[in-house]
Design a protein around this motif. Structure first.
Motif, short mmCIF file in Angstrom:
data_model
loop_
_atom_site.label_atom_id
_atom_site.label_comp_id
_atom_site.label_asym_id
_atom_site.label_seq_id
_atom_site.Cartn_x
_atom_site.Cartn_y
_atom_site.Cartn_z
N MET A 1 0.85 -1.20 0.00
CA MET A 1 0.00 0.00 0.00
C MET A 1 0.88 1.25 0.00
SD MET A 1 -3.20 1.30 0.29
CE MET A 1 -4.23 0.01 1.00
N ASP A 2 0.81 2.04 -1.08
CA ASP A 2 1.58 3.27 -1.12
C ASP A 2 0.67 4.46 -0.83
OD1 ASP A 2 0.18 3.83 -3.46
OD2 ASP A 2 1.79 3.15 -4.78
N SER A 3 1.25 5.65 -0.81
CA SER A 3 0.50 6.85 -0.44
C SER A 3 -0.66 7.12 -1.41
CB SER A 3 1.45 8.05 -0.39
OG SER A 3 0.75 9.22 -0.03
N ARG A 4 -0.41 6.94 -2.70
CA ARG A 4 -1.45 7.21 -3.69
C ARG A 4 -2.64 6.27 -3.50
NH1 ARG A 4 -2.93 4.85 -8.19
NH2 ARG A 4 -1.15 3.43 -8.10
N GLN A 5 -2.37 4.99 -3.29
CA GLN A 5 -3.45 4.02 -3.10
C GLN A 5 -4.25 4.31 -1.83
OE1 GLN A 5 -0.82 0.62 -3.15
NE2 GLN A 5 -1.55 -0.02 -5.18
N MET A 6 -3.55 4.67 -0.74
CA MET A 6 -4.25 4.97 0.51
C MET A 6 -5.09 6.23 0.35
SD MET A 6 -5.07 4.24 3.57
CE MET A 6 -3.93 2.94 4.06
N TRP B 1 -2.09 0.40 8.78
CA TRP B 1 -2.69 -0.56 7.85
C TRP B 1 -1.83 -1.82 7.73
CZ3 TRP B 1 -0.99 -2.75 3.29
CH2 TRP B 1 -1.95 -3.44 2.55
N HIS B 2 -0.53 -1.67 7.77
CA HIS B 2 0.36 -2.83 7.67
C HIS B 2 0.17 -3.80 8.83
CE1 HIS B 2 2.63 -1.94 4.08
NE2 HIS B 2 2.86 -0.70 4.50
N VAL B 3 -0.35 -3.29 9.95
CA VAL B 3 -0.58 -4.13 11.12
C VAL B 3 -2.03 -4.61 11.18
CG1 VAL B 3 -0.55 -4.23 13.65
CG2 VAL B 3 1.22 -2.94 12.42
N GLU B 4 -2.97 -3.68 10.94
CA GLU B 4 -4.39 -3.98 11.15
C GLU B 4 -5.20 -4.12 9.86
OE1 GLU B 4 -5.91 -1.01 13.75
OE2 GLU B 4 -4.54 -1.50 15.39
N ILE C 1 -5.56 14.39 7.78
CA ILE C 1 -5.11 13.03 8.03
C ILE C 1 -3.69 12.88 7.50
CG2 ILE C 1 -5.53 10.58 7.61
CD1 ILE C 1 -8.43 11.33 6.91
N ALA C 2 -2.77 12.45 8.37
CA ALA C 2 -1.40 12.17 7.94
C ALA C 2 -1.39 10.77 7.33
CB ALA C 2 -0.45 12.25 9.13
N ILE C 3 -1.25 10.69 6.02
CA ILE C 3 -1.36 9.41 5.32
C ILE C 3 -0.29 8.40 5.74
CG2 ILE C 3 -1.22 8.33 3.04
CD1 ILE C 3 -2.80 10.68 1.95
N PRO C 4 0.98 8.80 5.94
CA PRO C 4 1.98 7.80 6.36
C PRO C 4 1.60 7.07 7.65
CG PRO C 4 3.06 9.81 5.63
CD PRO C 4 1.61 10.12 5.70
N GLY C 5 0.96 7.78 8.58
CA GLY C 5 0.55 7.15 9.83
C GLY C 5 -0.53 6.10 9.61
N PHE D 1 1.37 2.12 24.19
CA PHE D 1 1.61 3.40 23.53
C PHE D 1 1.68 3.22 22.01
CE2 PHE D 1 4.72 6.47 21.78
CZ PHE D 1 4.08 7.66 22.11
N ALA D 2 2.35 2.16 21.57
CA ALA D 2 2.53 1.92 20.14
C ALA D 2 1.23 1.51 19.45
CB ALA D 2 3.58 0.84 19.92
N SER D 3 0.30 0.92 20.20
CA SER D 3 -0.92 0.41 19.58
C SER D 3 -2.14 1.29 19.81
CB SER D 3 -1.22 -1.00 20.11
OG SER D 3 -1.46 -0.97 21.51
N GLY D 4 -2.01 2.32 20.63
CA GLY D 4 -3.17 3.14 20.97
C GLY D 4 -3.64 4.05 19.87
N ARG D 5 -4.95 4.29 19.84
CA ARG D 5 -5.53 5.18 18.83
C ARG D 5 -5.14 6.64 19.11
NH1 ARG D 5 -10.44 3.53 19.34
NH2 ARG D 5 -11.13 5.11 20.80
#
Length: 262
Positions: free
Chosen positions: A1-6, A52-55, A43-47, A233-237
């Motif tokens: 998934m790249d920035s354009r697709q997201m 997305w790579h995890v969930e 919305i910061a797309i990289p975040g 901390f790493a998984s929190g919304r």
């Protein structure tokens, strides 16, 4: 998934008749605005891609939900007189923005070196942070809002789940009502917990939907709470801080724990 697709996925999910969607290529941010109010959310797309790579698609569903609810909240008028029981404090990181995107300062209060207190009006599925514009419109003072918020947070239930690890006790408060971390402001609750602690009382608010209270009785306990706080901390919304806090005589002191064991 790249920035354009997201970006394409988010644009298709968030499009609407009253919506204006723009893209900032330099910041790699998507901006969704309500044309009727002129207010919006970025919305910061990289975040989103990292999550997305995890969930996978759950990450997209989640961001779409919060953008939709956030825009609805902005469209609703706010009358503090009718919302007395719905005003709550929310804990954020010290680096959280001090003002809305329109440049209007939020109502805040210092908490610790790592955290800051904001104030919000609960609107059901979401909440709206109180800013100076709302206060001036309704003629409410900062002190009055803070008093109501602290009173209301003390009325929230404090159900705990306990876990024992290496001779240490860990208590988790996780109701998912949006104010779990806010319970750290309930001094009466913390003082009652302190009476039950036989070792050192350590607290953590890694994200808004959890409060961890630890009864640390040996060095291994410090390693465990440090690892827990970092994981949450790493998984929190809405991440707050990966650091923990010593609690003594009603005061919080941030501590940095250098973990040795895994």
């Amino acid at each position: 998934m790249d920035s354009r697709q997201m970006r394409q996925k988010l644009e298709s999910r968030l499009a609407g008749e009253d919506r204006l969607i723009s893209y900032d290529r330099e910041k790699d941010q998507l901006r969704i605005e309500s044309q009727s109010t002129g207010k919006g959310i970025s919305i910061a797309i990289p975040g989103v891609i990292a999550k997305w790579h995890v969930e996978k698609d759950k990450a997209i569903d989640e961001i779409v939900y919060y953008v939709q609810e956030g825009l609805r909240a902005m469209e609703n008028t706010v009358d503090l007189k009718e919302q007395v029981k719905k005003i709550f404090p929310v804990i954020r990181s010290a680096s959280f923005p001090a003002e809305a995107e329109e440049g209007v300062p939020f109502l805040t209060e210092d908490h610790t070196a790592e955290t800051k207190i904001y104030y919000a009006i609960d609107m059901g599925k979401t909440y709206r942070l109180i800013d100076k514009r709302i206060m001036e419109k309704e003629g409410w003072s900062a002190n009055r809002i803070k008093e109501m918020a602290l009173f209301n947070v003390r009325s929230l239930a404090t159900p705990l789940k306990e876990d024992q690890v290496a001779g240490n006790s860990f208590y988790f408060l996780n109701t998912n009502d949006g104010y779990d971390a806010s319970r750290i402001l309930n001094k009466g609750f913390l003082n009652e917990m302190e009476k039950q602690i036989t070792g050192t009382m350590v607290l953590a608010v890694p994200h808004q939907d959890v409060l961890i209270i630890a009864d640390i009785r040996n060095d291994r306990g410090y390693d465990v709470i440090a690892q827990m706080a970092m994981s949450f901390f790493a998984s929190g919304r809405v991440p707050i801080t990966a650091l923990s806090f010593l609690y003594e005589d009603g005061e919080l002191e941030p501590i940095f724990i250098l973990g040795k064991n895994k």
